[in-house]
Motif scaffolding. Structure first.
Motif, PDB file in Angstrom:
ATOM      1  N   UNK A 198      41.175  46.085  20.651  1.00 33.31           N
ATOM      2  CA  UNK A 198      40.517  47.378  20.419  1.00 33.31           C
ATOM      3  C   UNK A 198      41.136  48.093  19.217  1.00 33.31           C
ATOM      4  N   UNK A 199      42.443  48.128  19.165  1.00 28.36           N
ATOM      5  CA  UNK A 199      43.114  48.863  18.084  1.00 28.36           C
ATOM      6  C   UNK A 199      42.929  48.196  16.721  1.00 28.36           C
ATOM      7  N   UNK A 200      43.001  46.877  16.667  1.00 28.62           N
ATOM      8  CA  UNK A 200      42.817  46.220  15.369  1.00 28.62           C
ATOM      9  C   UNK A 200      41.369  46.354  14.909  1.00 28.62           C
ATOM     10  N   UNK A 201      40.434  46.324  15.858  1.00 27.99           N
ATOM     11  CA  UNK A 201      39.026  46.544  15.496  1.00 27.99           C
ATOM     12  C   UNK A 201      38.784  47.986  15.062  1.00 27.99           C
ATOM     13  N   UNK A 202      39.496  48.928  15.665  1.00 29.70           N
ATOM     14  CA  UNK A 202      39.365  50.323  15.222  1.00 29.70           C
ATOM     15  C   UNK A 202      39.905  50.489  13.804  1.00 29.70           C
ATOM     16  N   UNK A 203      40.993  49.808  13.484  1.00 28.95           N
ATOM     17  CA  UNK A 203      41.516  49.852  12.107  1.00 28.95           C
ATOM     18  C   UNK A 203      40.462  49.334  11.135  1.00 28.95           C
TER      19      UNK A 203
ATOM     20  N   UNK B 158      32.838  44.592  21.418  1.00 30.58           N
ATOM     21  CA  UNK B 158      31.682  44.053  20.679  1.00 30.58           C
ATOM     22  C   UNK B 158      31.099  45.142  19.784  1.00 30.58           C
ATOM     23  N   UNK B 159      30.985  46.342  20.319  1.00 34.67           N
ATOM     24  CA  UNK B 159      30.452  47.461  19.528  1.00 34.67           C
ATOM     25  C   UNK B 159      31.388  47.794  18.362  1.00 34.67           C
ATOM     26  N   UNK B 160      32.679  47.773  18.600  1.00 29.70           N
ATOM     27  CA  UNK B 160      33.639  48.039  17.516  1.00 29.70           C
ATOM     28  C   UNK B 160      33.542  46.979  16.421  1.00 29.70           C
TER      29      UNK B 160
ATOM     30  N   UNK C 174      32.663  36.407  19.608  1.00 29.81           N
ATOM     31  CA  UNK C 174      31.958  37.573  20.172  1.00 29.81           C
ATOM     32  C   UNK C 174      31.928  37.467  21.696  1.00 29.81           C
ATOM     33  N   UNK C 175      31.721  36.268  22.217  1.00 26.16           N
ATOM     34  CA  UNK C 175      31.765  36.060  23.668  1.00 26.16           C
ATOM     35  C   UNK C 175      33.152  36.402  24.219  1.00 26.16           C
ATOM     36  N   UNK C 176      34.189  36.057  23.469  1.00 27.97           N
ATOM     37  CA  UNK C 176      35.546  36.409  23.890  1.00 27.97           C
ATOM     38  C   UNK C 176      35.696  37.927  23.969  1.00 27.97           C
ATOM     39  N   UNK C 177      35.234  38.635  22.948  1.00 26.92           N
ATOM     40  CA  UNK C 177      35.303  40.099  22.977  1.00 26.92           C
ATOM     41  C   UNK C 177      34.597  40.653  24.204  1.00 26.92           C
ATOM     42  N   UNK C 178      33.441  40.095  24.491  1.00 25.07           N
ATOM     43  CA  UNK C 178      32.671  40.542  25.656  1.00 25.07           C
ATOM     44  C   UNK C 178      33.450  40.284  26.950  1.00 25.07           C
ATOM     45  N   UNK C 179      34.072  39.133  27.064  1.00 24.29           N
ATOM     46  CA  UNK C 179      34.876  38.815  28.245  1.00 24.29           C
ATOM     47  C   UNK C 179      36.095  39.721  28.358  1.00 24.29           C
TER      48      UNK C 179
ATOM     49  N   UNK D 292      36.897  58.508  11.129  1.00 29.37           N
ATOM     50  CA  UNK D 292      37.756  58.327  12.299  1.00 29.37           C
ATOM     51  C   UNK D 292      37.179  57.228  13.183  1.00 29.37           C
ATOM     52  N   UNK D 293      38.036  56.546  13.904  1.00 30.86           N
ATOM     53  CA  UNK D 293      37.571  55.530  14.856  1.00 30.86           C
ATOM     54  C   UNK D 293      36.809  56.221  15.986  1.00 30.86           C
ATOM     55  N   UNK D 294      35.741  55.603  16.452  1.00 30.66           N
ATOM     56  CA  UNK D 294      34.973  56.204  17.552  1.00 30.66           C
ATOM     57  C   UNK D 294      35.742  56.145  18.874  1.00 30.66           C
ATOM     58  N   UNK D 295      35.430  57.068  19.757  1.00 31.77           N
ATOM     59  CA  UNK D 295      36.074  57.110  21.079  1.00 31.77           C
ATOM     60  C   UNK D 295      35.359  56.174  22.039  1.00 31.77           C
ATOM     61  N   UNK D 296      35.418  54.894  21.713  1.00 33.75           N
ATOM     62  CA  UNK D 296      34.809  53.872  22.575  1.00 33.75           C
ATOM     63  C   UNK D 296      35.811  52.753  22.785  1.00 33.75           C
TER      64      UNK D 296
END
Length: 133
Positions: free
Chosen positions: A46-51, A68-70, A83-88, A60-64
């Motif tokens: 989550x944090x690396x995707x927010x970066x 997958x959305x990030x 992407x399947x890994x992110x979903x899992x 700013x990074x979204x509050x989600x």
């Protein structure tokens, strides 16, 4: 829109805290706290995707927490398997937070199950780090 220094500072915040939590993920694994380790696996991604989202959107990074959305917001090209890994891995966030899922998730997180996901989380995290500007 933010200025370049602010974007860099925000992105660096997410990158540095992801690196800290990456270490925590493995410390928890070594301590046999498998469900907690996978929860931190979600936080790391989550944090690396927010970066990456901050770098791409210049905001700013979204509050989600949806990985997958990030990834979509960051416009990072991943394989279907990634992407399947992110979903899992999204499930590790939900199942480790809410009491009705917590015990079941804890029982699911055997050493073998955790290793399977940690290996994949580790590889994806390193790939995402290489795409940072």
């Amino acid at each position: 829109m933010h200025n370049e220094k602010m974007i860099k500072d925000i992105s660096n915040y997410w990158t540095k805290t992801a690196a800290h939590d990456y270490e925590t993920m493995f410390v928890l694994y070594k301590a046999k706290r498998y469900s907690d380790s996978l929860f931190f696996g979600h936080i790391v991604l989550e944090k690396i995707l927010k970066a990456l989202a901050v770098q791409h959107t210049r905001k700013q990074a979204p509050y989600i927490h949806d990985l997958v959305r990030l990834q979509e917001l960051a416009k990072i090209s991943l394989t279907d398997e990634e992407v399947d890994l992110l979903d899992s891995v999204n499930n590790f966030n939900i199942k480790s937070r809410y009491p009705e899922y917590k015990l079941l998730f804890y029982k699911t997180c055997t050493k073998k199950y955790t290793e399977k996901y940690l290996f994949r989380i580790d590889n994806l995290y390193k790939k995402l780090c290489q795409t940072l500007r």
